[in-house]
Design a protein around this motif. Structure first.
Motif, PDB file in Angstrom:
ATOM      1  N   THR A  56     -37.672 -35.909  20.172  1.00  0.00           N
ATOM      2  CA  THR A  56     -38.445 -34.685  20.182  1.00  0.00           C
ATOM      3  C   THR A  56     -38.070 -33.808  19.006  1.00  0.00           C
ATOM      4  N   ALA A  57     -39.045 -33.387  18.245  1.00  0.00           N
ATOM      5  CA  ALA A  57     -38.759 -32.598  17.046  1.00  0.00           C
ATOM      6  C   ALA A  57     -38.481 -31.151  17.413  1.00  0.00           C
ATOM      7  N   ALA A  58     -37.431 -30.613  16.844  1.00  0.00           N
ATOM      8  CA  ALA A  58     -37.152 -29.194  16.995  1.00  0.00           C
ATOM      9  C   ALA A  58     -38.031 -28.427  16.015  1.00  0.00           C
ATOM     10  N   PRO A  59     -38.407 -27.169  16.315  1.00  0.00           N
ATOM     11  CA  PRO A  59     -39.317 -26.423  15.450  1.00  0.00           C
ATOM     12  C   PRO A  59     -38.856 -26.349  14.005  1.00  0.00           C
ATOM     13  N   GLY A  60     -37.567 -26.092  13.786  1.00  0.00           N
ATOM     14  CA  GLY A  60     -37.135 -25.934  12.407  1.00  0.00           C
ATOM     15  C   GLY A  60     -35.912 -26.720  12.042  1.00  0.00           C
ATOM     16  N   GLY A  61     -35.420 -27.546  12.925  1.00  0.00           N
ATOM     17  CA  GLY A  61     -34.231 -28.315  12.605  1.00  0.00           C
ATOM     18  C   GLY A  61     -32.962 -27.583  12.974  1.00  0.00           C
ATOM     19  N   GLY A  62     -32.938 -26.268  12.832  1.00  0.00           N
ATOM     20  CA  GLY A  62     -31.776 -25.488  13.221  1.00  0.00           C
ATOM     21  C   GLY A  62     -30.664 -25.540  12.206  1.00  0.00           C
ATOM     22  N   PRO A  63     -29.850 -24.503  12.134  1.00  0.00           N
ATOM     23  CA  PRO A  63     -28.754 -24.501  11.169  1.00  0.00           C
ATOM     24  C   PRO A  63     -27.644 -25.440  11.606  1.00  0.00           C
ATOM     25  N   THR A  64     -26.934 -25.990  10.652  1.00  0.00           N
ATOM     26  CA  THR A  64     -25.778 -26.827  10.967  1.00  0.00           C
ATOM     27  C   THR A  64     -24.585 -26.337  10.168  1.00  0.00           C
ATOM     28  N   THR A  65     -24.398 -25.038  10.189  1.00  0.00           N
ATOM     29  CA  THR A  65     -23.284 -24.458   9.457  1.00  0.00           C
ATOM     30  C   THR A  65     -21.970 -24.766  10.162  1.00  0.00           C
ATOM     31  N   ALA A  66     -20.895 -24.696   9.411  1.00  0.00           N
ATOM     32  CA  ALA A  66     -19.582 -25.011   9.960  1.00  0.00           C
ATOM     33  C   ALA A  66     -19.163 -23.978  10.992  1.00  0.00           C
ATOM     34  N   ARG A  67     -18.325 -24.387  11.920  1.00  0.00           N
ATOM     35  CA  ARG A  67     -17.778 -23.465  12.913  1.00  0.00           C
ATOM     36  C   ARG A  67     -16.805 -22.516  12.232  1.00  0.00           C
ATOM     37  N   PRO A  68     -16.586 -21.345  12.849  1.00  0.00           N
ATOM     38  CA  PRO A  68     -15.686 -20.362  12.224  1.00  0.00           C
ATOM     39  C   PRO A  68     -14.301 -20.911  11.922  1.00  0.00           C
ATOM     40  N   ASP A  69     -13.817 -21.822  12.766  1.00  0.00           N
ATOM     41  CA  ASP A  69     -12.473 -22.364  12.542  1.00  0.00           C
ATOM     42  C   ASP A  69     -12.477 -23.539  11.572  1.00  0.00           C
ATOM     43  N   GLY A  70     -13.651 -23.875  11.030  1.00  0.00           N
ATOM     44  CA  GLY A  70     -13.732 -24.954  10.066  1.00  0.00           C
ATOM     45  C   GLY A  70     -13.829 -26.331  10.678  1.00  0.00           C
ATOM     46  N   ALA A  71     -13.779 -26.434  12.013  1.00  0.00           N
ATOM     47  CA  ALA A  71     -13.833 -27.740  12.668  1.00  0.00           C
ATOM     48  C   ALA A  71     -15.229 -28.336  12.570  1.00  0.00           C
ATOM     49  N   TYR A  72     -15.308 -29.648  12.657  1.00  0.00           N
ATOM     50  CA  TYR A  72     -16.589 -30.346  12.638  1.00  0.00           C
ATOM     51  C   TYR A  72     -16.795 -31.070  13.955  1.00  0.00           C
ATOM     52  N   GLU A  73     -17.942 -30.840  14.571  1.00  0.00           N
ATOM     53  CA  GLU A  73     -18.324 -31.519  15.799  1.00  0.00           C
ATOM     54  C   GLU A  73     -19.731 -32.078  15.586  1.00  0.00           C
ATOM     55  N   PRO A  74     -19.914 -33.394  15.658  1.00  0.00           N
ATOM     56  CA  PRO A  74     -21.240 -33.970  15.411  1.00  0.00           C
ATOM     57  C   PRO A  74     -22.351 -33.351  16.247  1.00  0.00           C
ATOM     58  N   ALA A  75     -22.055 -32.951  17.476  1.00  0.00           N
ATOM     59  CA  ALA A  75     -23.092 -32.368  18.339  1.00  0.00           C
ATOM     60  C   ALA A  75     -23.677 -31.090  17.757  1.00  0.00           C
ATOM     61  N   ASP A  76     -22.959 -30.437  16.833  1.00  0.00           N
ATOM     62  CA  ASP A  76     -23.515 -29.247  16.189  1.00  0.00           C
ATOM     63  C   ASP A  76     -24.753 -29.581  15.358  1.00  0.00           C
ATOM     64  N   CYS A  77     -24.917 -30.839  15.016  1.00  0.00           N
ATOM     65  CA  CYS A  77     -26.064 -31.281  14.213  1.00  0.00           C
ATOM     66  C   CYS A  77     -27.230 -31.735  15.087  1.00  0.00           C
ATOM     67  N   ALA A  78     -27.189 -31.467  16.394  1.00  0.00           N
ATOM     68  CA  ALA A  78     -28.184 -32.016  17.316  1.00  0.00           C
ATOM     69  C   ALA A  78     -29.612 -31.618  16.949  1.00  0.00           C
ATOM     70  N   ALA A  79     -29.830 -30.353  16.574  1.00  0.00           N
ATOM     71  CA  ALA A  79     -31.189 -29.919  16.232  1.00  0.00           C
ATOM     72  C   ALA A  79     -31.712 -30.689  15.023  1.00  0.00           C
ATOM     73  N   ALA A  80     -30.874 -30.851  14.011  1.00  0.00           N
ATOM     74  CA  ALA A  80     -31.280 -31.616  12.829  1.00  0.00           C
ATOM     75  C   ALA A  80     -31.514 -33.076  13.187  1.00  0.00           C
ATOM     76  N   VAL A  81     -30.685 -33.629  14.056  1.00  0.00           N
ATOM     77  CA  VAL A  81     -30.848 -35.023  14.469  1.00  0.00           C
ATOM     78  C   VAL A  81     -32.197 -35.209  15.158  1.00  0.00           C
ATOM     79  N   ARG A  82     -32.529 -34.329  16.092  1.00  0.00           N
ATOM     80  CA  ARG A  82     -33.817 -34.452  16.780  1.00  0.00           C
ATOM     81  C   ARG A  82     -34.983 -34.337  15.803  1.00  0.00           C
TER      82      ARG A  82
END
Length: 231
Positions: A56-82
């Motif tokens: 299912t396509a998200a309206p705009g993909g959504g931002p995938t900016t880094a978390r404040p602590d600099g950590a990376y979590e793949p699920a943060d990219c979920a909107a772009a993935v969809r």
């Protein structure tokens, strides 16, 4: 393109690279979570969604900016993935599972560039794509004007390129193949080892230890990937 063969080397990065990374950011800790494994019958005909997942396509993909602590979590990219999985006609769960597979190393722009100076043929971005692969995938696409050097800083671009690479790999698969691998499994193997090896595995070539390890991690990450894209 994945660099699973050098996974262990991230534990022994040169001191200069580690120092550069430590000055700018904290360490990244990917958190893969452990229902059904990668789907699709091996002899299924090609389709827009080869793994049977919902795209299912998200309206705009959504931002995938880094978390404040600099950590990376793949699920943060979920909107772009969809969004990009839908555009490329690939299963979002497969694309997300690959991001989990590729989270074995810290995805920090400064560290990636420091490592690339040490190892010029290293891959860039959250999807670990090599320069030659990116340059081939982008041809004739909306991101054709973008460069491989931008991947560490733009997670949306990295996800988009990975989605279309899976699309291109899918188009290379025959309608049927003798090996007992699902379409999702073969596409993941192709992402990791290249299209030629993917076709060899489809014909029945035995998986090497690296390919088997990548596939095992895909199965481990599959449930977490499904939850991430369902949010």
């Amino acid at each position: 393109m994945a660099e699973s063969r050098v996974r262990w080397r991230w534990l022994v990065l040169p001191g200069a690279a580690l120092a550069l990374w430590a000055v700018a950011h904290t360490s990244h800790t990917p958190a893969p979570d452990a229902a059904a494994g990668p789907s699709a019958a091996p002899d299924a005909a090609p389709s827009a969604s080869p793994g049977g997942g919902t795209a299912t396509a998200a309206p705009g993909g959504g931002p995938t900016t880094a978390r404040p602590d600099g950590a990376y979590e793949p699920a943060d990219c979920a909107a772009a993935v969809r969004r990009y999985a839908a555009a490329a006609g690939v299963p979002p769960q497969l694309l997300m599972a690959i991001l989990y597979n590729e989270a074995y190393k810290p995805h920090d722009p400064a560290l990636e560039r420091a490592w690339q100076r040490y190892k010029p043929d290293a891959a860039f971005g959250v999807a670990n794509m090599h320069r030659a692969t990116f340059d081939e995938v982008k041809r004739g696409r909306d991101f054709a004007s973008r460069t491989w050097e931008e991947l560490p800083d733009d997670r949306n671009l990295a996800v988009e390129a990975a989605a279309w690479y899976l699309h291109d790999l899918d188009r290379r698969l025959p309608a049927r193949w003798p090996a007992g691998h699902s379409r999702d499994e073969l596409l993941a193997l192709g992402y990791n080892a290249g299209g030629g090896n993917m076709l060899a595995f489809a014909r029945g070539t035995t998986l090497g230890s690296q390919a088997r390890s990548y596939l095992d991690r895909l199965h481990e990450n599959w449930p977490a990937a499904g939850r991430a894209v369902a949010r």
